[in-house]
Structure formats: C-alpha cells, structure tokens
Motif scaffolding. Structure first.
Motif, mmCIF file in Angstrom:
data_model
loop_
_atom_site.group_PDB
_atom_site.id
_atom_site.type_symbol
_atom_site.label_atom_id
_atom_site.label_comp_id
_atom_site.label_asym_id
_atom_site.label_seq_id
_atom_site.Cartn_x
_atom_site.Cartn_y
_atom_site.Cartn_z
ATOM 1 N N TYR A 1 0.802 -1.219 0.000
ATOM 2 C CA TYR A 1 0.000 0.000 0.000
ATOM 3 C C TYR A 1 0.840 1.278 0.000
ATOM 4 O O TYR A 1 0.304 2.373 -0.120
ATOM 5 C CB TYR A 1 -0.921 0.002 1.233
ATOM 6 N N ILE A 2 2.142 1.178 0.128
ATOM 7 C CA ILE A 2 3.007 2.370 0.176
ATOM 8 C C ILE A 2 3.247 2.876 -1.239
ATOM 9 O O ILE A 2 3.587 2.110 -2.134
ATOM 10 C CB ILE A 2 4.331 2.048 0.897
ATOM 11 N N THR A 3 3.066 4.176 -1.424
ATOM 12 C CA THR A 3 3.215 4.798 -2.741
ATOM 13 C C THR A 3 4.417 5.735 -2.760
ATOM 14 O O THR A 3 5.002 6.040 -1.719
ATOM 15 C CB THR A 3 1.954 5.601 -3.107
ATOM 16 N N GLU A 4 4.718 6.220 -3.948
ATOM 17 C CA GLU A 4 5.796 7.194 -4.107
ATOM 18 C C GLU A 4 5.507 8.449 -3.271
ATOM 19 O O GLU A 4 6.398 8.994 -2.626
ATOM 20 C CB GLU A 4 5.966 7.585 -5.580
ATOM 21 N N LYS A 5 4.257 8.892 -3.287
ATOM 22 C CA LYS A 5 3.886 10.095 -2.515
ATOM 23 C C LYS A 5 4.040 9.863 -1.022
ATOM 24 O O LYS A 5 4.421 10.779 -0.288
ATOM 25 C CB LYS A 5 2.457 10.511 -2.840
ATOM 26 N N ASP A 6 3.752 8.649 -0.552
ATOM 27 C CA ASP A 6 3.936 8.336 0.867
ATOM 28 C C ASP A 6 5.402 8.488 1.264
ATOM 29 O O ASP A 6 5.712 9.064 2.313
ATOM 30 C CB ASP A 6 3.485 6.903 1.177
ATOM 31 N N ILE A 7 6.281 7.967 0.445
ATOM 32 C CA ILE A 7 7.721 8.061 0.730
ATOM 33 C C ILE A 7 8.158 9.517 0.721
ATOM 34 O O ILE A 7 8.864 9.975 1.623
ATOM 35 C CB ILE A 7 8.532 7.227 -0.279
ATOM 36 N N TRP A 8 7.729 10.251 -0.286
ATOM 37 C CA TRP A 8 8.054 11.678 -0.394
ATOM 38 C C TRP A 8 7.585 12.424 0.849
ATOM 39 O O TRP A 8 8.339 13.162 1.475
ATOM 40 C CB TRP A 8 7.413 12.250 -1.655
ATOM 41 N N ASN A 9 6.318 12.226 1.226
ATOM 42 C CA ASN A 9 5.758 12.934 2.380
ATOM 43 C C ASN A 9 6.452 12.540 3.676
ATOM 44 O O ASN A 9 6.691 13.387 4.545
ATOM 45 C CB ASN A 9 4.251 12.696 2.480
ATOM 46 N N TYR A 10 6.793 11.275 3.813
ATOM 47 C CA TYR A 10 7.526 10.816 4.996
ATOM 48 C C TYR A 10 8.856 11.575 5.115
ATOM 49 O O TYR A 10 9.199 12.082 6.184
ATOM 50 C CB TYR A 10 7.764 9.312 4.911
ATOM 51 N N LEU A 11 9.585 11.632 4.024
ATOM 52 C CA LEU A 11 10.890 12.299 4.059
ATOM 53 C C LEU A 11 10.747 13.805 4.262
ATOM 54 O O LEU A 11 11.512 14.402 5.022
ATOM 55 C CB LEU A 11 11.673 11.981 2.787
ATOM 56 N N VAL A 12 9.786 14.421 3.615
ATOM 57 C CA VAL A 12 9.559 15.864 3.784
ATOM 58 C C VAL A 12 9.235 16.177 5.242
ATOM 59 O O VAL A 12 9.768 17.131 5.817
ATOM 60 C CB VAL A 12 8.432 16.360 2.844
ATOM 61 N N ASN A 13 8.369 15.369 5.834
ATOM 62 C CA ASN A 13 7.896 15.650 7.192
ATOM 63 C C ASN A 13 8.818 15.162 8.301
ATOM 64 O O ASN A 13 8.707 15.641 9.427
ATOM 65 C CB ASN A 13 6.504 15.033 7.393
ATOM 66 N N ASN A 14 9.697 14.238 7.996
ATOM 67 C CA ASN A 14 10.544 13.680 9.052
ATOM 68 C C ASN A 14 12.038 13.912 8.846
ATOM 69 O O ASN A 14 12.715 14.320 9.769
ATOM 70 C CB ASN A 14 10.279 12.169 9.185
ATOM 71 N N THR A 15 12.528 13.645 7.674
ATOM 72 C CA THR A 15 13.968 13.688 7.437
ATOM 73 C C THR A 15 14.438 15.066 6.984
ATOM 74 O O THR A 15 15.434 15.590 7.478
ATOM 75 C CB THR A 15 14.358 12.626 6.391
ATOM 76 N N TRP A 16 13.725 15.655 6.043
ATOM 77 C CA TRP A 16 14.191 16.900 5.441
ATOM 78 C C TRP A 16 13.675 18.147 6.136
ATOM 79 O O TRP A 16 14.089 19.252 5.820
ATOM 80 C CB TRP A 16 13.793 16.945 3.963
ATOM 81 N N LYS A 17 12.792 17.959 7.089
ATOM 82 C CA LYS A 17 12.149 19.092 7.765
ATOM 83 C C LYS A 17 13.163 20.058 8.391
ATOM 84 O O LYS A 17 12.990 21.262 8.334
ATOM 85 C CB LYS A 17 11.210 18.545 8.835
ATOM 86 N N THR A 18 14.204 19.518 8.962
ATOM 87 C CA THR A 18 15.177 20.346 9.677
ATOM 88 C C THR A 18 16.485 20.548 8.919
ATOM 89 O O THR A 18 17.361 21.260 9.385
ATOM 90 C CB THR A 18 15.505 19.720 11.046
ATOM 91 N N LYS A 19 16.609 19.921 7.759
ATOM 92 C CA LYS A 19 17.863 20.023 7.002
ATOM 93 C C LYS A 19 17.813 21.209 6.047
ATOM 94 O O LYS A 19 16.758 21.562 5.534
ATOM 95 C CB LYS A 19 18.133 18.735 6.225
ATOM 96 N N ARG A 20 18.960 21.775 5.790
ATOM 97 C CA ARG A 20 19.076 22.907 4.870
ATOM 98 C C ARG A 20 20.157 22.611 3.840
ATOM 99 O O ARG A 20 21.071 21.832 4.085
ATOM 100 C CB ARG A 20 19.450 24.190 5.627
ATOM 101 N N ASN A 21 20.050 23.241 2.689
ATOM 102 C CA ASN A 21 21.046 23.147 1.628
ATOM 103 C C ASN A 21 21.321 21.708 1.179
ATOM 104 O O ASN A 21 22.463 21.330 0.942
ATOM 105 C CB ASN A 21 22.358 23.823 2.053
ATOM 106 N N LEU A 22 20.257 20.938 1.086
ATOM 107 C CA LEU A 22 20.418 19.567 0.595
ATOM 108 C C LEU A 22 20.735 19.576 -0.891
ATOM 109 O O LEU A 22 20.223 20.403 -1.637
ATOM 110 C CB LEU A 22 19.129 18.775 0.822
#
Length: 96
Positions: A35-56
């Motif tokens: 049931y996991i989609t491309e958008k799920d992965i994107w949203n997971y990373l946006v909301n958890n991994t990339w939220k606090t990172k800068r200049n990726l």
C-alpha cells in the motif's frame, strides 16, 4: 563543475527524484508493504527527514530515499491511515 542544480518548485524536484521513489516503492512492495506509494515516501521524508535540514543537494535526497528505513516508513503510512480513518469515522458520526 560545482554548478548547483536549482529547482523552481517542489513538483519539479519531485519529478526529478521520481525514479528513486519508484525504486524504493518496488523495494518496500517486495517486503510486503503493498500500500506504500511514491507520494507516501516523499511525504515521509519531507515531514521527518528533510524538515530540519538545509542546503540539501540532489544526491542527498536520492540517498535519503533509497536508504529510508522501510519499517519507519511503514509506521508513518499506517499512522496516517489510522488518522484518516478516525477522521472519516468522526464525520460519519456527525452525519447521524
């Protein structure tokens, strides 16, 4: 050679990393998370991994996609599904 790639929108960036997202979806589906989609992965990373990172840089994003923890990703999606179900149940109750 150090020319940074700039994106005009999140959509443009999403489209650029879509092949990595496809690859990750294939991996998680092979593990049984159908049931996991491309958008799920994107949203997971946006909301958890990339939220606090800068200049990726693009290679950082691709690496994060490919090496995202499959079980944390599953937990994120399941939590979102439960919240959506709860919200829908509440709307159904209000209609009674």
């Amino acid at each position: 050679m150090d020319n940074p790639i700039e994106f005009k929108s999140a959509k443009e960036l999403y489209d650029r990393v879509l092949p990595a997202l496809y690859s990750k979806v294939k991996e998680v589906r092979n593990l049984g998370f159908k049931y996991i989609t491309e958008k799920d992965i994107w949203n997971y990373l946006v909301n958890n991994t990339w939220k606090t990172k800068r200049n990726l840089q693009l290679h950082d994003l691709i690496s994060d996609i490919l090496y995202a923890d499959n079980y944390k990703l599953n937990d994120y999606v399941m939590d979102k599904m439960k919240k959506l179900k709860t919200r829908n149940d509440n709307v159904d109750e209000e209609m009674l």
